[in-house]
Motif scaffolding. Structure first.
Motif, PDB file in Angstrom:
ATOM      1  N   LEU A 133       9.861   5.703   8.371  1.00 40.62           N
ATOM      2  CA  LEU A 133       9.518   4.428   8.998  1.00 40.62           C
ATOM      3  C   LEU A 133      10.253   3.269   8.339  1.00 40.62           C
ATOM      4  O   LEU A 133      10.541   3.284   7.144  1.00 40.62           O
ATOM      5  N   SER A 134      10.510   2.239   9.141  1.00 37.71           N
ATOM      6  CA  SER A 134      11.035   0.992   8.599  1.00 37.71           C
ATOM      7  C   SER A 134       9.909   0.233   7.906  1.00 37.71           C
ATOM      8  O   SER A 134       8.724   0.580   8.028  1.00 37.71           O
ATOM      9  N   GLY A 135      10.279  -0.841   7.206  1.00 36.29           N
ATOM     10  CA  GLY A 135       9.264  -1.649   6.540  1.00 36.29           C
ATOM     11  C   GLY A 135       8.256  -2.231   7.518  1.00 36.29           C
ATOM     12  O   GLY A 135       7.049  -2.238   7.258  1.00 36.29           O
ATOM     13  N   GLY A 136       8.741  -2.711   8.666  1.00 35.54           N
ATOM     14  CA  GLY A 136       7.840  -3.270   9.663  1.00 35.54           C
ATOM     15  C   GLY A 136       6.922  -2.224  10.270  1.00 35.54           C
ATOM     16  O   GLY A 136       5.743  -2.491  10.540  1.00 35.54           O
ATOM     17  N   GLU A 137       7.442  -1.006  10.475  1.00 32.83           N
ATOM     18  CA  GLU A 137       6.617   0.077  11.013  1.00 32.83           C
ATOM     19  C   GLU A 137       5.554   0.499  10.010  1.00 32.83           C
ATOM     20  O   GLU A 137       4.401   0.765  10.372  1.00 32.83           O
ATOM     21  N   ASP A 172       0.871  -0.167  18.692  1.00 28.13           N
ATOM     22  CA  ASP A 172       2.139   0.242  19.293  1.00 28.13           C
ATOM     23  C   ASP A 172       2.841   1.280  18.426  1.00 28.13           C
ATOM     24  O   ASP A 172       4.043   1.191  18.154  1.00 28.13           O
ATOM     25  N   LEU A 173       2.084   2.296  18.010  1.00 29.37           N
ATOM     26  CA  LEU A 173       2.613   3.348  17.149  1.00 29.37           C
ATOM     27  C   LEU A 173       2.687   4.709  17.828  1.00 29.37           C
ATOM     28  O   LEU A 173       3.074   5.695  17.192  1.00 29.37           O
ATOM     29  N   SER A 174       2.311   4.769  19.105  1.00 28.18           N
ATOM     30  CA  SER A 174       2.227   6.067  19.778  1.00 28.18           C
ATOM     31  C   SER A 174       3.544   6.825  19.733  1.00 28.18           C
ATOM     32  O   SER A 174       3.580   8.035  19.490  1.00 28.18           O
ATOM     33  N   ARG A 175       4.643   6.125  19.937  1.00 29.03           N
ATOM     34  CA  ARG A 175       5.945   6.800  19.962  1.00 29.03           C
ATOM     35  C   ARG A 175       6.371   7.269  18.578  1.00 29.03           C
ATOM     36  O   ARG A 175       7.298   8.083  18.432  1.00 29.03           O
ATOM     37  N   LEU A 176       5.690   6.757  17.546  1.00 32.35           N
ATOM     38  CA  LEU A 176       6.009   7.141  16.168  1.00 32.35           C
ATOM     39  C   LEU A 176       4.976   8.094  15.589  1.00 32.35           C
ATOM     40  O   LEU A 176       5.025   8.418  14.398  1.00 32.35           O
ATOM     41  N   ALA A 177       4.055   8.580  16.412  1.00 31.93           N
ATOM     42  CA  ALA A 177       2.920   9.344  15.910  1.00 31.93           C
ATOM     43  C   ALA A 177       3.339  10.569  15.104  1.00 31.93           C
ATOM     44  O   ALA A 177       2.686  10.931  14.119  1.00 31.93           O
ATOM     45  N   ASP A 178       4.429  11.223  15.493  1.00 32.28           N
ATOM     46  CA  ASP A 178       4.859  12.441  14.809  1.00 32.28           C
ATOM     47  C   ASP A 178       6.004  12.196  13.824  1.00 32.28           C
ATOM     48  O   ASP A 178       6.611  13.147  13.316  1.00 32.28           O
ATOM     49  N   THR A 179       6.292  10.939  13.556  1.00 35.11           N
ATOM     50  CA  THR A 179       7.316  10.583  12.574  1.00 35.11           C
ATOM     51  C   THR A 179       6.699  10.588  11.177  1.00 35.11           C
ATOM     52  O   THR A 179       5.599  10.077  10.972  1.00 35.11           O
ATOM     53  N   SER A 237       0.852  -1.185   0.000  1.00 33.08           N
ATOM     54  CA  SER A 237       0.000   0.000   0.000  1.00 33.08           C
ATOM     55  C   SER A 237       0.884   1.229   0.000  1.00 33.08           C
ATOM     56  O   SER A 237       2.038   1.190   0.429  1.00 33.08           O
ATOM     57  N   GLY A 238       0.342   2.329  -0.493  1.00 36.26           N
ATOM     58  CA  GLY A 238       1.143   3.549  -0.596  1.00 36.26           C
ATOM     59  C   GLY A 238       0.603   4.639   0.317  1.00 36.26           C
ATOM     60  O   GLY A 238      -0.614   4.807   0.464  1.00 36.26           O
ATOM     61  N   PHE A 239       1.503   5.380   0.942  1.00 38.53           N
ATOM     62  CA  PHE A 239       1.130   6.500   1.788  1.00 38.53           C
ATOM     63  C   PHE A 239       1.879   7.738   1.325  1.00 38.53           C
ATOM     64  O   PHE A 239       2.918   7.648   0.660  1.00 38.53           O
ATOM     65  N   VAL A 240       1.356   8.898   1.701  1.00 37.71           N
ATOM     66  CA  VAL A 240       2.036  10.150   1.399  1.00 37.71           C
ATOM     67  C   VAL A 240       3.257  10.266   2.295  1.00 37.71           C
ATOM     68  O   VAL A 240       3.145  10.282   3.521  1.00 37.71           O
ATOM     69  N   ALA A 241       4.426  10.321   1.693  1.00 36.12           N
ATOM     70  CA  ALA A 241       5.679  10.241   2.457  1.00 36.12           C
ATOM     71  C   ALA A 241       5.851  11.392   3.434  1.00 36.12           C
ATOM     72  O   ALA A 241       6.480  11.233   4.487  1.00 36.12           O
ATOM     73  N   ASP A 242       5.279  12.579   3.125  1.00 39.85           N
ATOM     74  CA  ASP A 242       5.502  13.752   3.967  1.00 39.85           C
ATOM     75  C   ASP A 242       4.554  13.831   5.158  1.00 39.85           C
ATOM     76  O   ASP A 242       4.759  14.664   6.050  1.00 39.85           O
ATOM     77  N   LEU A 243       3.515  13.001   5.184  1.00 41.76           N
ATOM     78  CA  LEU A 243       2.597  13.008   6.321  1.00 41.76           C
ATOM     79  C   LEU A 243       3.191  12.246   7.492  1.00 41.76           C
ATOM     80  O   LEU A 243       3.945  11.289   7.317  1.00 41.76           O
ATOM     81  N   THR A 244       2.834  12.670   8.708  1.00 45.59           N
ATOM     82  CA  THR A 244       3.224  11.900   9.886  1.00 45.59           C
ATOM     83  C   THR A 244       2.283  10.705  10.029  1.00 45.59           C
ATOM     84  O   THR A 244       1.240  10.615   9.364  1.00 45.59           O
ATOM     85  N   VAL A 245       2.641   9.814  10.923  1.00 44.42           N
ATOM     86  CA  VAL A 245       1.782   8.652  11.179  1.00 44.42           C
ATOM     87  C   VAL A 245       0.415   9.113  11.667  1.00 44.42           C
ATOM     88  O   VAL A 245      -0.628   8.621  11.201  1.00 44.42           O
TER      89      VAL A 245
END
Length: 311
Positions: free
Chosen positions: A138-142, A126-133, A93-101
């Motif tokens: 992100l890694s492939g697993g993330e 378990d994405l809370s710590r990555l919310a503003d990334t 699936s594809g996401f907009v690269a510039d958006l945060t999680v």
């Protein structure tokens, strides 16, 4: 065809690509029943027909022949209704690269009815710590965990997970397993495809194995492995070691392999024979039949699949 008690039901489902002499039948008249509130694994080697089946179930393509009901509805004619009640995790699936999680999940939540709160989705995967990334960081697993969070945003009653743990580390994979079990326990139905046979063995209430467009094995894991031989392997310099009766014997390099219907008595006889002969059985391994061993046996017997044919 009634929609109860099955979330998915097909009869004689066929899907053909092309026409005339160029036609290729990817799905060859399968009957599939996915019971509500269960995890059902659809397995098969590449080219077995899984993806072609999923595309019909998801309403992306019509069946060439046969009957199909998803949540009691026609997945093509009633696609809008089915889509609102279904969450689909694709392999890619594809996401907009510039958006945060967080921004990505907010955007996704705006597209579904009754979306769960974004903070709940973040915590669930378990994405809370990555919310503003940003997504590009992100890694492939993330990325895969964000995929899952989007899939579950609408609280779907039917969840289709196509290779859900690809790219995940072992800890993250087991976290997804817990999530799948929680979905089932909450009443959702899960249709799962995976190449990790341990994953299907751990999660699935029912398993269907496809080969060359047909379902060739179906049932619980216990039912599928029943009657399939257990296996004992070992290495020894002695070729004259007496081997237990009733075993199918083969040699792979310096390894002797015994395939047996009843593991414990044959293993006992083998160990006693080795003791009496003063022989050490190096690299001794004894295991009951597993879903993986059955799957590999099915794959080894598969018919030739047309090169380049759809999955």
């Amino acid at each position: 065809m009634t929609d109860f008690p099955f979330a998915i039901e097909t009869r004689g489902l066929r899907r053909t690509y092309g026409t005339g002499a160029d036609a290729f039948e990817a799905v060859r008249g399968i009957d599939l029943q996915v019971r509500r509130g269960q995890v059902h694994a659809l397995l098969g080697v590449n080219g077995a027909g899984k993806t072609s089946t999923l595309e019909v179930l998801e309403g992306l393509a019509p069946a060439t022949a046969g009957e199909v009901r998803v949540l009691g509805l026609d997945p093509v004619a009633d696609r809008a209704q089915v889509r609102r009640r279904t969450g689909v995790l694709l392999q890619h699936s594809g996401f907009v690269a510039d958006l945060t999680v967080r921004e990505t999940l907010k955007m996704w939540a705006a597209t579904v009815t009754g979306a769960r709160p974004v903070e709940e989705s973040l915590e669930m995967l378990d994405l809370s710590r990555l919310a503003d990334t940003r997504m590009r960081g992100l890694s492939g697993g993330e990325h895969r965990r964000v995929d899952l969070a989007c899939t579950l945003t609408g609280r779907p009653e039917l969840v289709v997970l196509d290779e859900p743990t690809t790219g995940l580390d072992p800890e993250s994979r087991r976290a997804v397993w817990r999530l799948v079990r929680d979905l089932r326990d909450s009443g959702a139905t899960v249709l799962l495809t995976t190449h990790y046979l341990e994953e299907a063995e751990q999660l699935a209430d029912q398993v269907s194995i496809m080969r060359a467009g047909e379902v060739v094995r179906e049932g619980t894991v216990a039912e599928i492995v029943a009657g399939h031989p257990a296996e004992i392997s070992f290495r020894t310099p002695r070729r004259d070691l007496p081997l237990p009766a009733g075993a199918e014997v083969s040699h792979d390099g310096g390894t002797t392999v015994l395939r047996v219907a009843d593991l414990q008595p044959v293993l006992t006889d083998l160990l006693l024979a080795a003791r009496d002969a003063g022989v050490e059985l190096a690299m001794l391994d004894a295991r009951s039949a597993t879903l993986e061993s059955v799957f590999l046996a099915v794959a080894a017997d598969r018919a030739e699949i047309q090169q380049g044919a759809p999955a």
